[in-house]
Motif scaffolding. Structure first.
Motif, PDB file in Angstrom:
ATOM      1  N   ASN A  54      10.471   9.958  -4.699  1.00  0.00           N
ATOM      2  CA  ASN A  54       9.376   9.615  -3.771  1.00  0.00           C
ATOM      3  C   ASN A  54       9.749   7.956  -3.441  1.00  0.00           C
ATOM      4  O   ASN A  54       9.621   7.673  -2.233  1.00  0.00           O
ATOM      5  CB  ASN A  54       7.956   9.586  -4.154  1.00  0.00           C
TER       6      ASN A  54
ATOM      7  N   ASN B 138       0.735  -1.234  -0.032  1.00  0.00           N
ATOM      8  CA  ASN B 138       0.033   0.073   0.172  1.00  0.00           C
ATOM      9  C   ASN B 138       0.788   1.302   0.070  1.00  0.00           C
ATOM     10  O   ASN B 138       0.649   2.217  -0.688  1.00  0.00           O
ATOM     11  CB  ASN B 138      -0.896  -0.191   1.101  1.00  0.00           C
ATOM     12  N   LEU B 139       1.844   1.282   0.841  1.00  0.00           N
ATOM     13  CA  LEU B 139       2.786   2.265   0.854  1.00  0.00           C
ATOM     14  C   LEU B 139       3.497   2.781  -0.383  1.00  0.00           C
ATOM     15  O   LEU B 139       3.663   3.913  -0.806  1.00  0.00           O
ATOM     16  CB  LEU B 139       3.783   2.243   2.040  1.00  0.00           C
TER      17      LEU B 139
ATOM     18  N   GLU C 223      -9.254   7.842  -0.867  1.00  0.00           N
ATOM     19  CA  GLU C 223      -8.188   7.242  -0.388  1.00  0.00           C
ATOM     20  C   GLU C 223      -7.823   6.201  -1.733  1.00  0.00           C
ATOM     21  O   GLU C 223      -8.817   5.536  -1.917  1.00  0.00           O
ATOM     22  CB  GLU C 223      -8.663   6.431   0.874  1.00  0.00           C
TER      23      GLU C 223
ATOM     24  N   SER D 248       2.129   9.599  -5.220  1.00  0.00           N
ATOM     25  CA  SER D 248       2.420  10.869  -4.883  1.00  0.00           C
ATOM     26  C   SER D 248       3.509  11.425  -5.738  1.00  0.00           C
ATOM     27  O   SER D 248       3.805  12.524  -6.003  1.00  0.00           O
ATOM     28  CB  SER D 248       2.859  10.922  -3.220  1.00  0.00           C
TER      29      SER D 248
ATOM     30  N   TYR E 293      -3.655   5.986   0.820  1.00  0.00           N
ATOM     31  CA  TYR E 293      -2.997   7.455   0.771  1.00  0.00           C
ATOM     32  C   TYR E 293      -4.148   8.320   0.317  1.00  0.00           C
ATOM     33  O   TYR E 293      -4.899   8.113  -0.403  1.00  0.00           O
ATOM     34  CB  TYR E 293      -1.908   7.259  -0.396  1.00  0.00           C
ATOM     35  N   LYS E 294      -4.066   9.445   0.785  1.00  0.00           N
ATOM     36  CA  LYS E 294      -5.029  10.508   0.468  1.00  0.00           C
ATOM     37  C   LYS E 294      -4.272  11.635   0.164  1.00  0.00           C
ATOM     38  O   LYS E 294      -3.710  12.556   0.904  1.00  0.00           O
ATOM     39  CB  LYS E 294      -5.805  10.873   2.113  1.00  0.00           C
TER      40      LYS E 294
ATOM     41  N   ALA F  13       1.170   4.397  -2.803  1.00  0.00           N
ATOM     42  CA  ALA F  13       0.931   5.446  -2.684  1.00  0.00           C
ATOM     43  C   ALA F  13       1.974   6.514  -2.833  1.00  0.00           C
ATOM     44  O   ALA F  13       1.905   7.659  -3.230  1.00  0.00           O
ATOM     45  CB  ALA F  13       0.717   5.665  -0.904  1.00  0.00           C
ATOM     46  N   SER F  14       3.296   5.924  -2.431  1.00  0.00           N
ATOM     47  CA  SER F  14       4.669   6.538  -2.921  1.00  0.00           C
ATOM     48  C   SER F  14       4.536   6.918  -4.169  1.00  0.00           C
ATOM     49  O   SER F  14       4.998   7.881  -4.939  1.00  0.00           O
ATOM     50  CB  SER F  14       5.719   6.255  -2.194  1.00  0.00           C
TER      51      SER F  14
END
Lengths: 298, 240
Positions: free
Chosen positions: A258, A5-6, A135, A13, A139-140, A9-10
């Motif tokens: 990132n 997930n991280l 989300e 972003s 990540y938001k 998310a990165s």
């Protein structure tokens, strides 16, 4: 291995800020491509744009992204003034002269901004669509950051239309490809230089207003320097002078920054923020090893 | 020669930096004629055309075009008045298509008039360019690129077409084609042409009047057929 997930998310972003990095470099490359001048004061124009967003939001109470429009207007005027006052006398001067001149202009802008706005770090938070936030993989992204990426794409589209769909753009491309050829068909090369320089400064100042989405407390007179450095890395990565190259390299740079931060953070005893920067240069070296002229360079 | 002159160059001096190349060049180009300037390498042929066009600033002397003094005008102002140059080495826009190159030739008129009529005329003159209109200029053969360079120069509807060694590096057959094209431009398009060449035989055949340039000065001039009769003298001047 970090949480999936991280990682996703990165990546997201990274793409979002990468679009901003891209548009913040395009102006640098446009100016180099047409005038063969490296604008060492690049970051100061980004800083100016960030202040415009700040003023538009805090003093005028308008959405800070209107700073993009203000940035285009301010950039046009400033670009023309600088071109006719300084740059046009430096066409046949040694490169060091243009480096020093643009460096000096950058410092001048920094000091003027400091005199007017003060040396303190400013910033603001704006999240107009907080109610619609969603989300993805835990990540938001803030709606300002999503709007910032969209504004970057809009600015890129604007530049594309100017360069590929207008008489001015045709003349700019002609000057880039063959200066003497442009002269004999009746193009006023001097005017094209002025217009290209102004266009490059316009996009750069406007990109500073977009970048404000990432500067909640970081707007100060000297904030531009790091973006000059990043801009050079991205410009060389994408291929000096290439506009699409600069944008693509910007996106890659954001992505790499990132994701490498996330991966490095998983290693014990490592300071990810410090290493991330050197990793970005590693990416540059790798790209130059494979293609010495950069991603889209000729 | 009684025809009114389109171009008159008086005592033109010019050069690059400290180096003087032209030491007082005098030329007359009468309406609807082909005038050729012959000379060896380094005689100042290219500098003459570049000075007339304003790419190199004239140092001294006068350039009179259609009765007006245009000596110090910039290239784009001269194009707008009807001067056009096919430069040495062609200077095409290699990444642009054939048609974009041609449209750029009409740059001073774009936005004001529709250049499609002139485009059709150029395509009639060089059908090859029409076939290749969407191709990038840099990918064409030398002969085709020369046609494109001439076509591009015609797009500004010039009253004077100047060409700098259009035969350079081309096969003899293609050189003949280009010389025939120049004759057609004089006879059918009623154009006035100032040609700079090293190819003596071919250019004297189509020219009306000839000048020999050596070390920045005119050393011989006369009607082309008379200059052609003194070919031994011409060859001596040109050092071949």
């Amino acid at each position: 291995m970090p949480d999936l997930n991280l990682l996703v998310a990165s990546i997201i972003s990274g793409l979002l800020i990468g679009a901003v990095y891209g548009i913040a470099t395009v102006g640098l490359n446009l100016i180099f491509g047409v005038l063969r001048i490296v604008n060492v004061g690049h970051g100061a124009f980004i800083m100016l744009g960030a202040y415009l967003a700040f003023i538009v939001y805090t003093s005028l109470g308008l959405p800070p992204l209107l700073g993009v429009v203000a940035g285009l207007a301010v950039g046009a005027v400033l670009g023309l003034i600088i071109y006719y006052l300084v740059i046009r006398y430096l066409h046949d001067a040694p490169e060091l002269a243009t480096l020093l001149a643009t460096f000096a202009i950058g410092i001048l802008i920094q000091e003027l901004v400091k005199a007017v706005m003060g040396p303190d770090s400013r910033g603001f938070v704006w999240n107009p669509l907080a109610a619609y936030e969603f989300e993805i993989f835990g990540y938001k992204p803030s709606s300002f950051q999503i709007l910032a990426a969209l504004s970057s794409l809009a600015l890129l589209a604007f530049l594309y239309v100017v360069i590929y769909r207008t008489r001015l753009g045709l003349a700019i491309r002609a000057v880039v490809q063959d200066r003497e050829g442009a002269m004999v068909v009746g193009i006023d090369v001097e005017r094209i230089y002025a217009a290209s320089f102004a266009l490059g400064i316009m996009v750069t100042v406007a990109s500073g207003a977009i970048l404000a989405a990432y500067l909640q407390t970081g707007i100060h007179p000297y904030m531009g320097e790091i973006y000059t450095l990043k801009g050079f890395v991205i410009a060389v990565m994408g291929g000096l002078g290439s506009i699409p190259g600069a944008f693509i390299a910007g996106v890659l740079f954001g992505l790499f920054e990132n994701v490498s931060y996330l991966l490095l953070a998983g290693i014990e005893g490592v300071q990810p923020l410090v290493l991330t920067r050197s990793i970005a240069f590693l990416l540059l070296l790798l790209i130059l090893l494979v293609k010495p002229t950069g991603l889209m360079g000729r | 020669m009684t025809a009114p002159e389109v171009l008159r160059v008086e005592d033109l001096e010019s050069g690059y930096g400290e180096m003087q190349v032209l030491w007082g060049v005098n030329l007359r180009v009468p309406e609807r004629s082909i005038v050729v300037v012959l000379g060896p390498n380094g005689a100042g042929k290219t500098t003459t055309l570049r000075s007339i066009m304003g790419i190199v600033r004239p140092w001294k002397g006068k350039i009179v075009f259609k009765g007006q003094d245009v000596t110090m005008l910039k290239p784009h102002e001269k194009v707008a008045r009807g001067l056009s140059l096919v430069p040495e080495g062609r200077h095409l826009f290699p990444e642009l298509t054939v048609e974009e190159n041609l449209l750029l030739g009409a740059y001073t008129r774009l936005g004001k008039e529709n250049p499609s009529d002139t485009l059709e005329l150029v395509y009639n003159l060089f059908p090859r360019l029409k076939e290749r209109r969407q191709q990038k200029a840099g990918t064409m053969s030398g002969g085709e690129q020369q046609m494109l360079a001439i076509g591009r120069a015609l797009m500004s509807k010039p009253s004077l077409l100047m060409l700098d060694e259009p035969s350079q590096g081309l096969a003899p057959k293609i050189v003949r084609d280009i010389m025939e094209t120049l004759e057609r431009l004089r006879d059918e398009w009623r154009l006035t042409i100032l040609l700079v060449e090293q190819n003596i035989a071919q250019s004297l055949k189509i020219a009306d009047y000839a000048y020999i340039l050596e070390q920045g000065r005119i050393v011989l001039e006369g009607p082309a057929e008379e200059v052609a009769k003194r070919e031994d003298l011409v060859r001596a001047y040109l050092g071949i």
